[in-house]
Enzyme design. Sequence first.
Site, short mmCIF file in Angstrom:
data_model
loop_
_atom_site.label_atom_id
_atom_site.label_comp_id
_atom_site.label_asym_id
_atom_site.label_seq_id
_atom_site.Cartn_x
_atom_site.Cartn_y
_atom_site.Cartn_z
N ASN A 63 -9.34 2.09 9.96
CA ASN A 63 -9.29 3.41 9.12
C ASN A 63 -10.43 3.23 8.11
O ASN A 63 -10.21 2.25 7.22
CB ASN A 63 -7.91 3.91 8.91
CG ASN A 63 -7.00 4.06 9.96
OD1 ASN A 63 -5.96 3.39 9.98
ND2 ASN A 63 -7.48 4.91 10.78
N ALA A 64 -11.08 4.36 8.02
CA ALA A 64 -12.15 4.26 6.76
C ALA A 64 -13.05 3.09 6.83
O ALA A 64 -13.31 2.50 5.92
CB ALA A 64 -11.36 4.48 5.41
N ASP A 118 0.99 3.04 3.58
CA ASP A 118 -0.03 4.06 3.09
C ASP A 118 0.79 5.44 2.78
O ASP A 118 0.00 6.29 2.71
CB ASP A 118 -1.51 4.22 3.87
CG ASP A 118 -2.34 4.72 3.09
OD1 ASP A 118 -2.31 4.78 2.06
OD2 ASP A 118 -3.37 5.41 4.13
N ILE A 150 -0.21 7.25 14.70
CA ILE A 150 -1.39 8.40 14.58
C ILE A 150 -2.71 7.80 14.07
O ILE A 150 -3.53 7.89 14.40
CB ILE A 150 -0.81 8.98 13.50
CG1 ILE A 150 0.54 10.04 13.98
CG2 ILE A 150 -1.94 10.03 13.00
CD1 ILE A 150 1.19 10.68 13.00
N HIS A 151 -2.57 6.82 12.88
CA HIS A 151 -3.82 6.13 12.51
C HIS A 151 -4.65 5.20 13.35
O HIS A 151 -5.67 5.04 13.19
CB HIS A 151 -3.48 5.45 11.20
CG HIS A 151 -3.23 6.13 9.83
ND1 HIS A 151 -2.04 6.83 9.82
CD2 HIS A 151 -4.06 6.39 8.61
CE1 HIS A 151 -2.25 7.73 8.79
NE2 HIS A 151 -3.26 7.49 8.19
N HIS A 153 0.96 -1.20 -0.15
CA HIS A 153 0.08 0.08 -0.02
C HIS A 153 0.91 1.17 0.00
O HIS A 153 1.17 1.74 1.05
CB HIS A 153 -0.84 -0.11 1.34
CG HIS A 153 -2.14 0.96 1.18
ND1 HIS A 153 -3.18 0.69 1.76
CD2 HIS A 153 -2.11 2.02 0.52
CE1 HIS A 153 -4.27 1.65 1.46
NE2 HIS A 153 -3.52 2.58 0.88
N ASP A 210 1.79 3.70 12.67
CA ASP A 210 2.65 4.94 12.85
C ASP A 210 2.21 5.91 14.09
O ASP A 210 2.81 6.67 14.38
CB ASP A 210 2.29 5.91 11.54
CG ASP A 210 0.86 6.48 11.52
OD1 ASP A 210 0.09 5.93 12.17
OD2 ASP A 210 0.51 7.42 10.56
N GLY A 241 -3.44 9.35 4.15
CA GLY A 241 -2.30 8.60 4.00
C GLY A 241 -1.23 8.82 4.96
O GLY A 241 -1.73 9.69 6.10
ZN LIG Z 1 -4.31 4.30 0.66
#
Ligand SMILES: [Zn+2]
Length: 388
Positions: free
Chosen positions: A228-229, A283, A259-260, A62, A257, A317
Amino acid sequence: MDLIVTAKQLFTPLERIEHPLVFVEDGKIVEVVSREAREASRGTRLLDFGDACLAPGFIDVHVHGGGGHDVMEADPSGLNAVEQLLHRHGVTSYLPTTITAPLDETLKAVERLANAIESAGPSKDKAPRARPVGIHLEGPFISHIRRGVHPPENILPPTVETFQKLWEASRGCVKLITIAPEVEGARAVIAEATARGVCVSMGHSDADLKAAQDGVSAGARHATHTFNAMRPLNHRDPGILAVVLMDDRVSAEIIVDGIHVDPVIVQLFLRAKGAEGAVLVTDGTAATGMPNGHYRLGSLDVEVNDGKCTSDGKLAGSVLTMDKAVQNVMKFADCDLQNAVRLATLNPARTAGVAPQNGTITVGAFADMVALSPRGEVRTTIVRGEVA
Ligand SMILES: [Zn+2]
């Protein structure tokens, strides 16, 4: 024999070999043994990485870009810059990843990426770089509700006809496609993609439990940046996350990371997916490896500030690198180096359908290796037997 590589230990990654010797010829691994079993042949170049650990080169399924370049827009020299950056962080193979964009732009990007994949031979005069081994289509068949920063005007209803156009433009190079399984028409596309050997990943999805289960029944076997999403987990409405976390047929990406996804959720994720099912991804965007500022993500403008990529206030991202993801997962989830390596090598290679040639240190595999410190820092990356 062109080269023999040795170090303190080696992860295949399923097995661990102390004091290994890896014999390399014509860019491939021809023998893997312990130093006790045989001697290095005289006259062959011997590379000794001392107390380092040898692992297969990392595989990132990714990647949107890096070093200031987005893979959808990059010309060959831009793509080369992305690949050199990946290489510096231990990545030897990757899937350039599209985001939702106007269909004709995506088709053109996919054609260019297919050219790059088909001509990904030796580096020759170029600096050492990671190799593209397939394409990840992230969109256009995603959910409006969980689109993240993907532009809503370019999201398309899933049809076999549109998939066919993308497939033909890629000349069969699509290895992974992110689809929201609950959207009308998705199941037929999941079945078609699966029949063509593409791994279908559920993501950018608001699927409830039933829709996600139906997605797996139709052939879906992976999940895109889990949590995420994605419709969140609710104890009375378990939704897609219950399927992604519990179905052992489904491998799952995670962006480690810090953060996500919270570090505690990384622990929970690893307990659910185990060392078999978890896949580290970055990502990564064009901003990876660059200072704070504004960069492209497909057709979007993305702002980067201290490690956080956003567009219109939403996460867009990351600037994570694979070596950092490996180090973070060891820190956040008390994962040892061997398992962390597996999450970045064999597991993504299986997801993309490129194992065991990629993602393992075994006879017949590409000589793609990374020498790591005990903490997971990259010392040297070897791609197809080429040493930087
Ligand atoms: Zn992506």
